[in-house]
Design a protein around this motif. Structure first.
Motif: not given
Length: 269
Positions: A78-82, A86-88, A132-142
């Motif tokens: 997910n973090v390596n996606s396009d 763009a977000d990074l 960003f990786t920690g934030k994306r982990l929370q978003e996936l579970q939320a």
């Protein structure tokens, strides 16, 4: 051609080899100074079981289930996606990065690597990517409406390291360029030697073999036949002996009785 002959050719044609070597050395030094140096910074994070799952023994490192490794792989993709790139980029990360499962890992460990030409930007980018990786982990579970006590957590195992220069690829390119320059210099040297030898060993003119077996003069071109001129056939010509032998006229003795009468002596009457 043996090794000694090669060195002799190089010594004789030094005026061809030396400029090529100097030009190659100059290009290698110039490329070393001109090519930008790449820096890389790496950090390591791990996924931990939820607070609810680790409540039995109170130590999340003792309850790393295999499902956490699958979640780590999903998070890296997910973090390596396009969309994540763009977000990074909007967050200020413009350097090249990569998130993947650590090699030979025996748990849900992730490597976070940032590469660029500015050491300060590389180090700051690694920190941004970790957050960003920690934030994306929370978003996936939320998105799956997971309870806060049941959410998988993330922790830092190795913080962002000081950027190190990546000289391996640069040195490889320079070695390849230097080897190519040396090879071209040697080719030019032996080409010059071959041309010089070709001029010195020109093919001598061929001579006609004479009657005695030695080299004789080249045959003369045949004279063109004039109109009306006819040649005698070989069988109509005189033999060689008769043609070249001179004619000798011998005196002829008179036959007996055919000469003039003898006068008698004066004392005969």
């Amino acid at each position: 051609m043996d090794l000694a002959e090669i060195f002799r050719v190089m010594r004789r044609r030094w005026y061809v080899l030396l400029p090529g070597l100097l030009l190659t050395a100059g290009l290698v030094v110039g490329a070393w100074r001109v090519l930008p140096v790449s820096y890389s910074s790496q950090s390591t994070v791990a996924l931990l079981n939820s607070r609810k799952g680790a409540a039995a023994d109170g130590n999340p490192f003792l309850s790393m289930e295999p499902s956490l490794t699958g979640m780590a792989d999903s998070l890296a993709r997910n973090v390596n996606s396009d969309a994540a790139k763009a977000d990074l980029k909007r967050a200020g990360l413009t350097e090249k990065y990569e998130v993947k499962i650590a090699d030979n890992a025996q748990g849900p460990l992730l490597w976070i690597t940032v590469t660029g030409h500015d050491p300060a930007a590389v180090l700051g980018g690694n920190r941004t990517l970790m957050a960003f990786t920690g934030k994306r982990l929370q978003e996936l579970q939320a998105d799956q409406k997971v309870a806060p006590d049941a959410m998988i957590r993330i922790t830092t195992i190795v913080p962002p390291q000081k950027p190190e220069a990546q000289l391996k690829s640069t040195i490889q390119y320079l070695v390849m360029g230097g080897g190519l320059g040396i090879a071209l210099s040697l080719v030019a040297t032996f080409f010059a030697e071959a041309r010089r030898r070709g001029r010195g060993t020109a093919t001598p003119p061929r001579h006609r073999q004479g009657p005695g077996g030695g080299d004789g003069p080249a045959p003369r071109a045949a004279r063109p036949e004039r109109p009306g001129e006819r040649h005698a056939l070989p069988d109509q010509r005189a033999p060689y002996e008769q043609r070249d032998q001179p004619t000798v006229q011998l005196p002829v003795r008179p036959a007996p009785g055919t000469g003039p009468a003898r006068r008698p002596p004066s004392w005969v009457k």
